[in-house]
Design an enzyme around this catalytic site. Structure first.
Site, mmCIF file in Angstrom:
data_model
loop_
_atom_site.group_PDB
_atom_site.id
_atom_site.type_symbol
_atom_site.label_atom_id
_atom_site.label_comp_id
_atom_site.label_asym_id
_atom_site.label_seq_id
_atom_site.Cartn_x
_atom_site.Cartn_y
_atom_site.Cartn_z
ATOM 1 N N ASP A 147 0.833 -1.197 0.000
ATOM 2 C CA ASP A 147 0.000 0.000 0.000
ATOM 3 C C ASP A 147 0.872 1.253 0.000
ATOM 4 O OD1 ASP A 147 -1.981 1.854 0.216
ATOM 5 O OD2 ASP A 147 -2.764 1.171 2.142
ATOM 6 N N ASP A 189 -1.972 5.068 -5.802
ATOM 7 C CA ASP A 189 -2.283 4.341 -4.573
ATOM 8 C C ASP A 189 -2.523 2.864 -4.859
ATOM 9 O OD1 ASP A 189 -3.029 3.758 -1.908
ATOM 10 O OD2 ASP A 189 -5.130 4.008 -2.434
#
Length: 566
Positions: free
Chosen positions: A203, A410
Site C-alpha cells: 500500500d 495508490d
C-alpha cells in the site's frame, strides 16, 4: 638501381574541374586516379595532359588501375543564404532537443555506478490470492494515523507480559493479488528470529506497516499465517523517535514509560489498533542473498470494518508511503537502500508482478518522470495534472484549481477514482458503446457500470475496440512538451464473473478529499511505476512485469542494451 626501379610504386592524382564562369550552377567535378608503375604506359591524349597541374608533370604517365571516381557537388543547395541559415537553424533545434531529452539520462549513466555502489535493492514477488467477497471494493486510501492516548486502565489491559507473548516468536509478511476478483496485491517478508512468513497488502498510501498480533488479540481475522507474537523487549517505548513521529498529532498527556500505541483509520471506515514493535526483518536482495535488519512495525490486536475481509488471506499491510515510519524510509535511514520504491503489476491476472525497494532496478532511460507534490500532504505520492481526455474528448479536472488537478498513485485502491465532474463526463462519453452492441446490465452488481454482449466476454481484448484510451497529461498543456500517461481499455475495464465488461473507474466525490484523481491498481497494470523519494519524482514505463530488469546503457552509446538482472 635497377632493383629499386622494379618495385611498384603507388601514386594518386586528384583532378578538380571548375565550372565555366558563364554557368556556375554546373558545380565542380572531382576526378580521382590511382596509378602504379608496374605496367606499360598507355597513350595519353593532349586533353588529359592539359588537365594535370604543372607541378605534377614529374609524375610518370602510368596506366589507371581502377576507373575514375567522380563526385558532383551541386551549388544551388548553398547558393542561397536563406537555405543555408535554414539548415543551420534545424541543426541547432535538433541539438537542443537532444540535449533536453537526454542530458539528464547521460548524467545518470555517469553517476549510476558511483551512487549505487554501496546500496542494495530489495525485490519482492507479487502473488494472487483467493477471491474476496463480491461487492467488496478494496479501498484504503485516506487513512489518518491518529494515535490514541491510553490511560492507566487501558495500559494495564493491553500491556504485554511474559505470560501473554512468545519469548522468541517471529513473523514474515508476503504480498499477493490481482484487481479482480482478488481486490489487492500482496507480498511476503520474514520477521523475527527464527524468521516466519507473513502476507502483507502492499500500500503506497499507508504509512505504517502492521501485522495481526497475538497480544492477546481483541479482533483479528483468521489470516494466512499464525498471529505474530512479539517478545516483551520488542515493544517500542513512547520515547522512541518513531513513536513520536506516529504520535505527533496526539492530544493529551505524554507518558514516557508507556508502550507506543497507535490507531489507523481508513477511508472505508475500517481501522486497526495496536502497539509498535521492533523486530528482526529478513529481506532478499538482488544478488540472491538475505539481509537482516531491525525495523519498527505495528503489532495490531484490534481490526474493525471491511478490513477484516481482506485479512482472511493476508496478515496485515505493508506501508510504502513517504512518511518516516514507512518501511522504505526506515531502510533508507539505516543506509540499507536509497529511498526508492518500485512496483510492476502484470496485466495478466495470473502473473502478479513484482515490487522492489532501492534504485538498482530503475531503468537509466525510457522512463517518463513528473515531480511529486508536497501539499496538501507530504506523505502521499501525488503530482499535478493539467489535462485529461477520453479519446479526443476532454474531461474536467474538477480539482482545487480549474486549470490544474491532482493525481495520486495508490496501490491500496483496487480501482481508479475520478472527481465527480470528470466521472459524469466519462460516463456520458461511454454511452456510445451501446450503439456498438453492448447493453447496460443493471443486474450485475460487480461494479456500478457493467455491459453485456450477445455472448459472454472472456477477456477485455474481446471488446477493446469499443472503448478508447484515457490520457492523463502532466507538466504542460502543450501536447509535445508534456508528459503523458496513457491508460488503454485494459487499464480501466474488468470482466465480471457473469461474463460482462465493467468500468473500473468510480465516482470519487466522497473519497479522500473528493478533488483528487486516485489511480488504483487497475490503471497501473502493465507499467513499471517508480517513486523516487530522493529526487522527489514519480516515473513510469511500459512493461510486461514478468521479472525485474534494468536497462543500463543507451543503445546508441554502446551498441547494445543490457537487460540482465542482478
Amino acid at each position: 638501381m635497377d632493383s629499386e626501379e622494379s618495385v611498384p610504386q603507388l601514386r594518386g592524382v586528384v583532378i578538380i574541374t571548375l565550372p565555366p564562369p558563364d554557368n556556375p550552377s554546373l558545380g565542380k567535378t572531382i576526378t580521382a586516379f590511382t596509378v602504379t608503375n608496374d605496367s606499360p604506359q598507355p597513350h595519353q591524349t593532349p586533353q588529359e595532359n592539359d588537365l594535370i597541374p604543372q607541378e605534377q608533370n614529374a609524375v610518370p604517365e602510368l596506366p589507371l588501375q581502377s576507373p575514375p571516381v567522380q563526385f558532383y557537388i551541386p551549388r544551388p543547395l548553398f547558393d542561397s543564404p536563406r537555405k543555408l541559415f535554414g539548415l543551420l537553424g534545424i541543426a541547432v533545434l535538433a541539438l537542443l532537443l537532444y540535449s533536453s531529452v537526454f542530458s539528464h539520462t547521460v548524467q545518470e549513466l555517469r553517476n549510476s555506478k558511483e551512487d549505487r555502489e554501496d546500496k542494495k535493492t530489495l525485490i519482492f514477488p507479487l502473488y494472487r490470492k483467493s477471491s474476496v467477497p463480491e461487492n467488496d471494493i478494496e479501498f484504503k486510501l485516506g487513512r489518518a494515523v491518529a494515535s490514541i492516548y491510553a490511560d492507566k486502565k487501558n495500559i494495564n489491559k493491553k500491556s504485554f507480559s511474559a505470560n501473554t507473548v512468545g519469548v522468541d516468536s517471529s513473523s514474515i509478511f508476503p504480498v499477493r493479488g490481482s484487481v479482480y476478483p482478488d481486490g489487492l496485491y500482496f507480498t511476503y517478508m520474514l520477521v523475527g528470529s527464527p524468521p516466519r512468513p507473513y502476507y502483507l497488502d502492499i500500500d503506497t498510501g499507508s504509512d505504517l506497516t502492521w501485522i495481526q498480533c497475538d497480544a492477546p488479540c481483541s479482533s483479528c481475522a483468521k489470516g494466512a499465517n499464525p498471529l505474530y507474537k512479539p517478545r516483551i523487549e520488542s515493544i517500542l517505548p513512547s520515547k522512541d523517535p518513531l513513536c513520536k513521529e506516529i504520535q505527533r498529532n496526539q492530544k493529551g498527556a505524554y507518558c514516557e514509560a508507556c508502550q507506543c500505541d497507535y490507531e489507523i483509520e481508513y477511508a472505508d471506515r475500517s481501522s486497526s489498533m495496536g502497539v509498535l514493535a521492533r523486530d528482526e526483518l529478513q529481506l532478499m536482495i538482488t544478488n540472491g542473498s538475505l539481509t537482516k535488519l531491525n525495523v519498527v512495525f505495528g503489532c495490531a490486536y484490534d481490526q474493525q470494518g471491511l478490513l477484516l475481509n481482506t485479512l482472511v488471506q493476508t496478515d496485515g499491510i505493508l506501508g510504502l508511503s513517504r512518511a518516516k515510519v514507512s518501511l522504505p524510509s526506515q531502510l533508507a535511514s539505516q543506509k540499507i537502500i536509497n529511498n526508492v520504491v518500485g512496483h510492476c503489476l502484470a496485466t495478466d491476472a495470473g502473473s502478479g508482478g513484482y515490487m522492489f525497494l532501492g534504485d538498482d532496478l530503475v531503468p537509466n532511460w525510457g522512463m517518463a518522470w513528473v515531480p511529486m507534490l508536497d501539499s496538501p500532504s507530504i506523505d502521499f505520492y501525488h503530482t499535478a495534472i493539467v489535462k485529461m481526455s477520453y479519446g479526443s474528448s476532454l474531461l474536467s479536472l474538477g480539482g482545487w484549481d480549474s486549470q490544474v488537478g491532482r493525481a495520486l498513485f495508490d496501490t491500496g485502491s483496487s480501482y481508479t477514482y475520478f472527481t465527480k465532474q470528470a466521472y459524469i463526463e466519462l460516463v456520458a462519453s461511454l454511452k456510445e458503446v451501446s450503439n456498438m452492441g453492448l447493453i447496460l446490465d443493471s443486474s450485475d452488481s460487480t461494479l456500478p457500470l457493467c455491459w453485456r454482449a450477445k455472448l459472454p466476454i472472456r477477456s477485455v481484448m474481446d471488446v477493446k475496440q469499443y472503448f478508447k484510451t484515457l490520457t492523463l497529461q502532466f507538466g504542460s498543456k502543450w501536447w509535445i512538451a508534456s508528459t503523458k500517461l496513457r491508460i488503454p481499455p485494459e487499464g480501466y475495464l474488468i470482466v465480471s464473473k457473469k461474463g460482462n465488461i465493467c468500468l473500473g473507474i468510480l465516482d470519487g466525490s466522497e473519497v479522500h478529499d473528493g478533488s483528487t484523481i486516485i489511480l488504483g491498481d487497475i490503471s497501473m497494470r502493465g507499467q513499471l511505476i517508480v517513486y523516487d523519494n530522493i529526487n522527489q519524482r514519480i516515473g513510469w514505463a511500459k512493461s510486461d512485469c514478468v521479472k525485474p530488469r534494468r536497462i543500463k546503457t543507451l543503445p546508441f552509446f554502446e551498441g547494445s542494451v543490457d537487460l540482465g538482472t542482478k
